[in-house]
Design a protein around this motif. Structure first.
Motif, PDB file in Angstrom:
ATOM      1  N   UNK A  28      -5.368   4.215  15.932  1.00 17.20           N
ATOM      2  CA  UNK A  28      -4.671   4.651  14.725  1.00 17.20           C
ATOM      3  C   UNK A  28      -4.724   6.162  14.583  1.00 17.20           C
ATOM      4  N   UNK A  29      -3.594   6.722  14.159  1.00 18.00           N
ATOM      5  CA  UNK A  29      -3.580   8.154  13.802  1.00 18.00           C
ATOM      6  C   UNK A  29      -3.207   8.290  12.325  1.00 18.00           C
ATOM      7  N   UNK A  39     -10.403  -1.186   6.930  1.00 16.58           N
ATOM      8  CA  UNK A  39      -8.971  -1.513   7.108  1.00 16.58           C
ATOM      9  C   UNK A  39      -8.157  -1.021   5.918  1.00 16.58           C
ATOM     10  N   UNK A  40      -8.728  -1.179   4.715  1.00 14.68           N
ATOM     11  CA  UNK A  40      -8.002  -0.746   3.505  1.00 14.68           C
ATOM     12  C   UNK A  40      -7.827   0.774   3.506  1.00 14.68           C
ATOM     13  N   UNK A  41      -8.854   1.506   3.943  1.00 22.94           N
ATOM     14  CA  UNK A  41      -8.747   2.972   3.975  1.00 22.94           C
ATOM     15  C   UNK A  41      -7.667   3.411   4.968  1.00 22.94           C
ATOM     16  N   UNK A  42      -7.597   2.716   6.099  1.00 20.64           N
ATOM     17  CA  UNK A  42      -6.588   3.065   7.118  1.00 20.64           C
ATOM     18  C   UNK A  42      -5.190   2.720   6.595  1.00 20.64           C
ATOM     19  N   UNK A  43      -5.071   1.547   5.973  1.00 16.87           N
ATOM     20  CA  UNK A  43      -3.764   1.122   5.442  1.00 16.87           C
ATOM     21  C   UNK A  43      -3.291   2.074   4.344  1.00 16.87           C
ATOM     22  N   UNK A  44      -4.216   2.529   3.519  1.00 15.45           N
ATOM     23  CA  UNK A  44      -3.845   3.452   2.434  1.00 15.45           C
ATOM     24  C   UNK A  44      -3.340   4.776   3.009  1.00 15.45           C
ATOM     25  N   UNK A  53       1.089   8.382   4.248  1.00 11.91           N
ATOM     26  CA  UNK A  53       1.829   9.149   5.255  1.00 11.91           C
ATOM     27  C   UNK A  53       3.321   8.790   5.206  1.00 11.91           C
ATOM     28  N   UNK A  54       3.610   7.515   5.043  1.00  8.73           N
ATOM     29  CA  UNK A  54       5.008   7.076   5.007  1.00  8.73           C
ATOM     30  C   UNK A  54       5.697   7.554   3.736  1.00  8.73           C
TER      31      UNK A  54
END
Ligand code: NAD
Length: 358
Positions: free
Chosen positions: A33-34, A345-350, A355-356
């Motif tokens: 993940x980036x 996972x939640x931190x990465x998804x956030x 970013x989007x």
């Protein structure tokens, strides 16, 4: 099984393989993940039995780096490189220059550093062909040995877990430490200073005797550490210390140490929870080391010197995150490793969503 069917592939942004005929380089760089920033994770050189085994290791380790970096609140994603080969016989400067070229093709989406089988001297060769290298020596941003920072985090994590599980402080608590290398030795000293009683083991008898003398510790044979009567078991050697054969032998109510991949598999995490043991998730409690490396990347990116105050603040924050993991797990009656994975996972998804939206 194809790459896309591997359970370890799940969530990866990309997997890149590199071959350099001249130097013999065979390398895989997995970018999990980036979302939070450039992927960062060390390079491991290992004589894998097959390309499939190398790929599996790269995928497993890169996802673990995403989780670790997210829990340490770093602006870094997760990635990992593996080089297929024997680090004792097959290392050459040309091999690492070729590896540097491989890293450079990713244009900064992945930063490499040391891992098993790779030294600062190897990284110096890689640095000739890419700037995306941390863990170098002799420059103002250089972060040096990460072990003292890792050990400080592990020490505070042990204290926190003891307070939660045993409702007491470290004074008089018995801690069994497996492995007194870089991290284990610093940890032993800190625990000794805090009044804990120590039981130590290591396969290196010389190092073991030395650390034991400094910390007034009892010494046991490597295989006997799992039977030691202790309140805390601190794995600080290799991975997989907690497995189906060792878990039933442990009397400790707290598992908290510096080693990576302490649980042989996730099912063991649930089993130790059901036995009433409190486990400080390894990639949270041992995140001090990556914070130290992240300070080097930050310095290199900004053209600034290494900043110990930034490292200290991040370590304080990491300990608050560990506290949140333990408290949520206790409040919700769930295993700590499940809570930690969910939070990571939640931190990465956030970060991905932000970013989007930007
Ligand atoms: P190290 O190699 O300096 O120490 C490991 C020690 O464990 C050595 O003294 C070794 O002799 C001993 N050992 C190996 N097998 C053993 C066994 N079966 N029984 C007892 N002792 C055994 O490594 P380190 O840097 O101290 O790292 C220790 C662990 O912490 C590793 O799992 C590493 O991945 C992890 N870790 C280290 C850092 C860091 O900053 N160094 C950061 C995060 C995680």
């Amino acid at each position: 099984m194809t790459l896309f069917d591997s359970p370890s592939f799940e969530g990866h942004e990309g997997v890149h393989s590199f071959f350099d005929e001249k130097s013999g380089l065979k390398s895989i760089i997995a970018v999990h993940s980036t979302a939070r920033g450039p992927a960062a994770g060390g390079c491991r050189m290992w004589p894998y039995a097959s390309a499939e085994a190398a790929l599996e290791d790269a995928l497993r380790l890169s996802r673990a780096m995403s989780y670790k970096n997210a829990m340490a609140d770093l602006e870094l994603g997760g990635g990992k490189a593996v080089i297929i080969g024997d680090s004792r016989t097959q290392k050459t400067p040309a091999l690492f220059e070729a590896f540097g070229r491989a890293v450079d093709t990713l244009g900064g989406r992945y930063w490499t550093a040391e891992d098993v089988g790779v030294s600062p001297a190897d990284l110096m060769s890689a640095r000739k062909t890419t700037r995306y290298v941390a863990g170098l020596e002799g420059h103002p941003a250089a972060s040096g040995d990460p072990s003292p920072v890792t050990a400080e985090g592990v020490f505070r994590g042990v204290r926190l877990a003891v307070r939660r599980a045993l409702k007491r402080d470290l004074d008089g608590v018995t801690v069994a430490i497996q492995g007194v290398g870089h991290v284990g030795a610093y940890l032993a000293e800190k625990l000794h200073a805090a009044g804990a009683k120590l039981i130590l083991t290591d396969v290196n008898e010389h190092a073991l005797a030395e650390v034991a003398a400094r910390t007034n510790a009892k010494v046991v044979a490597p295989g006997a550490i799992f039977d030691a009567q202790a309140d805390v078991f601190a794995p600080c050697a290799l991975g997989g210390a907690i497995n189906a054969s060792t878990l039933p032998r442990l009397t400790a109510k707290v598992i908290a140490g510096g080693a990576n991949n302490q649980l042989a598999d996730p099912a063991i995490g649930r089993e130790l929870f059901e036995r009433g043991m409190l486990y400080a998730p390894d990639y949270v409690i041992n995140g001090g080391g990556i914070i130290n490396v992240a300070a080097e990347i930050r310095g290199l990116e900004r053209g600034e010197a290494f900043d110990p105050a930034w490292v200290g603040a991040k370590l304080d924050r990491l300990m608050l995150t560990l506290e949140e993991v333990l408290d949520r797990a206790l409040a919700e009656g769930r295993p700590t490793h499940e809570v930690a994975n969910e939070m990571a996972k939640a931190r990465i998804a956030q970060a991905e969503a932000e970013r989007l939206a930007a």
